[in-house]
Design an enzyme around this catalytic site. Structure first.
Site, PDB file in Angstrom:
ATOM      1  N   CYS A 152       0.803  -1.234   0.000  1.00 52.63           N
ATOM      2  CA  CYS A 152       0.000   0.000   0.000  1.00 52.63           C
ATOM      3  C   CYS A 152       0.833   1.280   0.000  1.00 52.63           C
ATOM      4  O   CYS A 152       0.275   2.377  -0.070  1.00 52.63           O
ATOM      5  CB  CYS A 152      -0.958  -0.021   1.184  1.00 52.63           C
ATOM      6  SG  CYS A 152      -1.925  -1.538   1.259  1.00 52.63           S
ATOM      7  N   HIS A 285      -3.170   7.794   6.252  1.00 54.56           N
ATOM      8  CA  HIS A 285      -3.360   6.500   5.592  1.00 54.56           C
ATOM      9  C   HIS A 285      -4.718   5.934   5.982  1.00 54.56           C
ATOM     10  O   HIS A 285      -5.472   5.482   5.129  1.00 54.56           O
ATOM     11  CB  HIS A 285      -2.231   5.549   5.980  1.00 54.56           C
ATOM     12  CG  HIS A 285      -2.226   4.261   5.223  1.00 54.56           C
ATOM     13  ND1 HIS A 285      -2.226   4.201   3.843  1.00 54.56           N
ATOM     14  CD2 HIS A 285      -2.235   2.966   5.656  1.00 54.56           C
ATOM     15  CE1 HIS A 285      -2.234   2.937   3.453  1.00 54.56           C
ATOM     16  NE2 HIS A 285      -2.243   2.165   4.528  1.00 54.56           N
ATOM     17  N   HIS A 320     -10.101   1.339   0.165  1.00 55.26           N
ATOM     18  CA  HIS A 320      -8.640   1.232   0.181  1.00 55.26           C
ATOM     19  C   HIS A 320      -8.188   0.670  -1.159  1.00 55.26           C
ATOM     20  O   HIS A 320      -8.413  -0.504  -1.467  1.00 55.26           O
ATOM     21  CB  HIS A 320      -8.193   0.334   1.321  1.00 55.26           C
ATOM     22  CG  HIS A 320      -6.711   0.329   1.545  1.00 55.26           C
ATOM     23  ND1 HIS A 320      -5.828   1.063   0.764  1.00 55.26           N
ATOM     24  CD2 HIS A 320      -5.940  -0.307   2.470  1.00 55.26           C
ATOM     25  CE1 HIS A 320      -4.601   0.860   1.176  1.00 55.26           C
ATOM     26  NE2 HIS A 320      -4.641   0.038   2.224  1.00 55.26           N
TER      27      HIS A 320
END
Length: 391
Positions: A152, A285, A320
């Site tokens: 990520c 995040h 996400h």
């Protein structure tokens, strides 16, 4: 030497270009809905409801490829629009991805098992590097092409590598970012980690249970001051700082104390020559998992002390998007920077008990924002932070 952003492009579940994404952010409109595909229909996901063939036709792409590559082509083309290739300007592309062409391989494998096809050449579309090569081909870039795959944090690390290559003189201009398409592999992998939320995700909320997956792509064009003199492009933002740290705490979890997050943020501030008090907004995040949000909250408190700037996660908009998240959120940060936006942390109701941090709860614009810090944290404790500043 300053690194400037002279172009950006994005596609996500809330819009197929930067203008549509901005409209969704302003209207607090989420793209997270019940999935439509056979492998997503049981979950809430940030899905783009166009098939691969429809996307190719809709955006006049020259190649049929994996979903990851197609989404990357769309965002990169928007970012590179108006930029002309010139043999005197060394231009490269660095793309982050974690899924690669997995969606193509999944279909090919099923066809092979059923006897419908024995053409295994389709697997050549699977490697992560192939997606980057296909995006570069769509833009006409045939020089330096590279792929970053650090889960990520991939897109943020691509942005960072592009900046370092500009500073070292290896490139004059870099198209950087990330892309990931949803696949059965992605869904199954994250289900095995038991970090799915069956409801709408709630970043930084005490009741958070996990993520909603999403898909999309986000890319920036980076140029040096010398290159801008040649291209005449208007600077849209400054890539002021970046930092990466690996705490190696766990294969899929961040250290509870936020050590890696702390190191990445401090490193980015050091590169930018800024103090914590200079940051006006943090695009966190914020995955909405119990581990990440607590870890990141501790990191933010360690770096910023009692003067924590407004912060929020935009993953409750897009889901996400894994390797693409750092690119998509870099575009969101530039939009926020240039329009004075504070973006809300949708679904927040109750602060995490251990930290008490309260994110931005409602949209506003016209704020005085000069510097934005954006976090992207990946599996294995690969933590990355970039700082974007107003020109």
């Amino acid at each position: 030497m300053r690194i400037y952003v002279t172009g950006y492009g994005v596609i996500s579940s809330v819009g197929e270009n930067s203008e549509e994404n901005l409209l969704a952010l302003r209207s607090e409109k989420t793209g997270i809905k019940q999935g439509k595909k056979t492998y997503t229909e049981r979950f809430k996901v940030g899905e783009i409801h166009w098939s691969n063939d429809e996307l190719v036709q809709r955006f006049n792409l020259t190649q049929h490829a994996s979903r990851t590559a197609i989404l990357g082509m769309i965002a990169a083309k928007e970012a590179f629009n108006g930029h002309l290739l010139d043999p005197e300007i060394k231009t490269g592309l660095i793309s982050g991805t974690s899924v690669g062409g997995m969606d193509v391989s999944e279909i090919a494998y099923k066809d092979f098992l059923s006897g419908e096809s024995d053409d295994l050449n389709v697997y050549k579309n699977h490697p992560s590097g192939t997606t980057s090569e296909q995006i570069a081909k769509e833009l006409g870039i045939d020089g330096y092409v590279n792929t970053i795959s650090t889960a990520c944090s991939s897109a943020a690390n691509s942005i960072m590598l592009g900046a370092r290559m500009l500073l070292s003189g290896q490139l004059d201009r870099a198209v950087v970012g990330g892309t990931d398409g949803l696949s059965q592999f992605t869904i199954a992998g994250f289900r095995s980690l038991m970090i799915f939320d069956e409801e709408w995700c709630r970043p930084f909320d005490e009741t958070r249970k996990g993520i909603n997956l999403g898909e999309g792509a986000g890319f920036l064009v980076l140029e040096t001051e010398e290159t801008i003199k040649k291209t005449g492009k208007k600077p849209l933002a400054i890539l002021a700082g970046w930092g990466n740290a690996s705490d190696a705490y766990h294969q899929t979890a961040s250290s509870p104390e936020g050590y890696g997050a702390t190191l990445a943020m401090k490193s980015a501030l050091s590169v930018a020559g800024l103090k914590p008090d200079d940051i006006d907004y943090i695009n966190a995040h914020g995955t909405a998992t119990p581990n990440n949000d607590l870890s990141e909250s501790h990191g933010i408190k360690t770096v910023f002390g009692s003067s924590i700037p407004p912060f929020s996660s935009t993953k409750s908009y897009t889901g996400h998007t894994l390797a693409a998240s750092g690119g998509i959120e870099a575009v969101f940060a530039i939009l926020a920077l240039n329009k004075g936006l504070l973006l809300p942390n949708l679904n927040f109701k109750q602060a995490i008990e251990e930290t008490g941090l309260v994110p931005v709860k409602s949209y506003s614009e016209g704020n005085d924002i000069k510097h934005i810090l954006s976090n992207s944290f990946g599996f294995g404790g690969n933590n990355s932070t970039i700082i974007l500043s107003k020109v």
